[in-house]
Design an enzyme around this catalytic site. Structure first.
Site, PDB file in Angstrom:
ATOM      1  N   GLU A   1       0.840  -1.213   0.000  1.00  0.00           N
ATOM      2  CA  GLU A   1       0.000   0.000   0.000  1.00  0.00           C
ATOM      3  C   GLU A   1       0.875   1.264   0.000  1.00  0.00           C
ATOM      4  O   GLU A   1       1.849   1.359   0.750  1.00  0.00           O
ATOM      5  CB  GLU A   1      -0.851  -0.016   1.279  1.00  0.00           C
TER       6      GLU A   1
ATOM      7  N   LYS B   1      -9.786   2.166  -1.706  1.00  0.00           N
ATOM      8  CA  LYS B   1      -9.909   1.568  -0.360  1.00  0.00           C
ATOM      9  C   LYS B   1     -11.227   1.982   0.286  1.00  0.00           C
ATOM     10  O   LYS B   1     -11.552   3.169   0.350  1.00  0.00           O
ATOM     11  CB  LYS B   1      -8.725   2.018   0.484  1.00  0.00           C
TER      12      LYS B   1
ATOM     13  N   CYS C   1      -5.085  -3.119   3.287  1.00  0.00           N
ATOM     14  CA  CYS C   1      -4.688  -2.902   4.687  1.00  0.00           C
ATOM     15  C   CYS C   1      -5.853  -3.060   5.672  1.00  0.00           C
ATOM     16  O   CYS C   1      -6.289  -4.167   5.931  1.00  0.00           O
ATOM     17  CB  CYS C   1      -4.000  -1.538   4.794  1.00  0.00           C
TER      18      CYS C   1
HETATM   19  O1  LIG Z   1      -5.740  -2.092  11.192  1.00  0.00           O
HETATM   20  C1  LIG Z   1      -4.576  -1.849  11.491  1.00  0.00           C
HETATM   21  O2  LIG Z   1      -4.099  -2.210  12.574  1.00  0.00           O
HETATM   22  C2  LIG Z   1      -3.681  -1.113  10.555  1.00  0.00           C
HETATM   23  C3  LIG Z   1      -4.407  -0.494   9.395  1.00  0.00           C
HETATM   24  C4  LIG Z   1      -3.565   0.483   8.649  1.00  0.00           C
HETATM   25  O3  LIG Z   1      -2.476   0.794   9.051  1.00  0.00           O
HETATM   26  C5  LIG Z   1      -4.058   1.062   7.396  1.00  0.00           C
HETATM   27  O4  LIG Z   1      -5.120   0.674   6.897  1.00  0.00           O
HETATM   28  O5  LIG Z   1      -3.346   1.925   6.836  1.00  0.00           O
END
Ligand SMILES: O=C(O)CCC(=O)C(=O)O
Length: 265
Positions: free
Chosen positions: A41, A112, A147
């Site tokens: 990402e 996203k 993510c």
């Molecule tokens: O859910 C998490 O612990 C991390 C999610 C995250 O860092 C993101 O989506 O950028």
């Protein structure tokens, strides 16, 4: 089918342009090695480098698109090129994943849906996507997630219902919650009887140490490969038939009570 996950270490001392050139070379090196390459990402800017999002935002056909389209064609691979800070025509920012075909055509984009940060960062700076995306990679249709999406099982069920046999999860997951990353990747594989290709970032940027530990999980939940903390490429053989075999031998998906459509096999 062979997949390579390239876990990029996002070093703030390296400019986004230099990183694009370096990552393009890493992708091009996969020619003849992999059929599918996956990147993390927001690797051009860093997932937690919020203060750079405005300056580094790019249109869909911006510099990352150009570099990655060329790299995909040079390597002749399906390329999930991670995500970019997309500046939409109306000025809104999105965290948008780009997927290229082996001829370098943009095959899919995914904005996203679940934005991370609660009342700060991405959650307030970016708009949310509103559509599930699958990519018709021959033999192994992919469901795309980014993510924080990994925490939302209903999204993955939706992707299974749309025909995904594998999930590609591109991430910039923090080291502090590394155990959640590996546990949730395995959970999404087991509950959906699908491959999970989870590619994160290494190193530290914006003061946030990254989890690294990109991993590939098979439809039975076995971890086929797992990276360490730094920059690393994982190359793994995938057997698309294993998804159908797993679903046939242990047909738990058939026993869903709340789902509407039975998944494709
Ligand atoms: O859910 C998490 O612990 C991390 C999610 C995250 O860092 C993101 O989506 O950028």
């Amino acid at each position: 089918m062979r997949a390579s996950l390239i876990q990029i270490a996002v070093d703030p001392a390296e400019s986004p342009n230099s990183r694009r050139a370096r990552v393009a070379s890493l992708v091009a090196e996969q020619r003849g090695v992999a059929d599918l390459v996956v990147l993390p990402e927001l690797w051009p800017v860093g997932a937690f480098a919020y203060e750079s999002f405005e300056a580094e935002a790019e249109p869909l056909d911006g510099p990352t698109h150009r570099a990655m389209a060329k790299a995909a064609a040079e390597a002749s691979v399906w390329l999930h090129a991670g995500s970019v800070v997309e500046r939409a025509p109306d000025g809104a920012l999105y965290n948008t994943a780009l997927v290229f075909s082996p001829s370098g055509e943009l095959a899919a984009t995914y904005r996203k849906m679940h934005r991370f940060g609660f009342d700060a960062g991405e959650a307030v700076m970016m708009a949310a996507g509103d559509a599930l995306v699958t990519v018709p990679v021959p033999d192994l249709p992919l469901g795309v997630a980014t993510c924080y999406d990994l925490r939302f099982p209903e999204m993955f069920r939706g992707l299974v219902d749309a025909g995904a046999l594998a999930f590609v999860v591109s991430a910039g997951w923090p080291a502090r919650r590394r155990e959640h990353w590996t546990l949730l990747a395995r959970a999404r594989a087991v509950e959906n009887q699908a491959y999970v290709l989870a590619c994160g970032t290494g190193g530290t940027h914006a003061g946030v140490p990254q989890a690294g530990h990109s991993l590939v999980v098979d439809p039975w939940g076995e971890v086929l490969a797992e990276a360490g903390d730094g920059e690393e490429t994982l190359t793994v053989d995938l057997d698309p038939a294993l998804v159908a075999t797993t679903r046939d031998r242990f047909p738990a998906l058939k026993d869903r009570l709340l789902g509407l459509a039975p998944p494709r096999r």
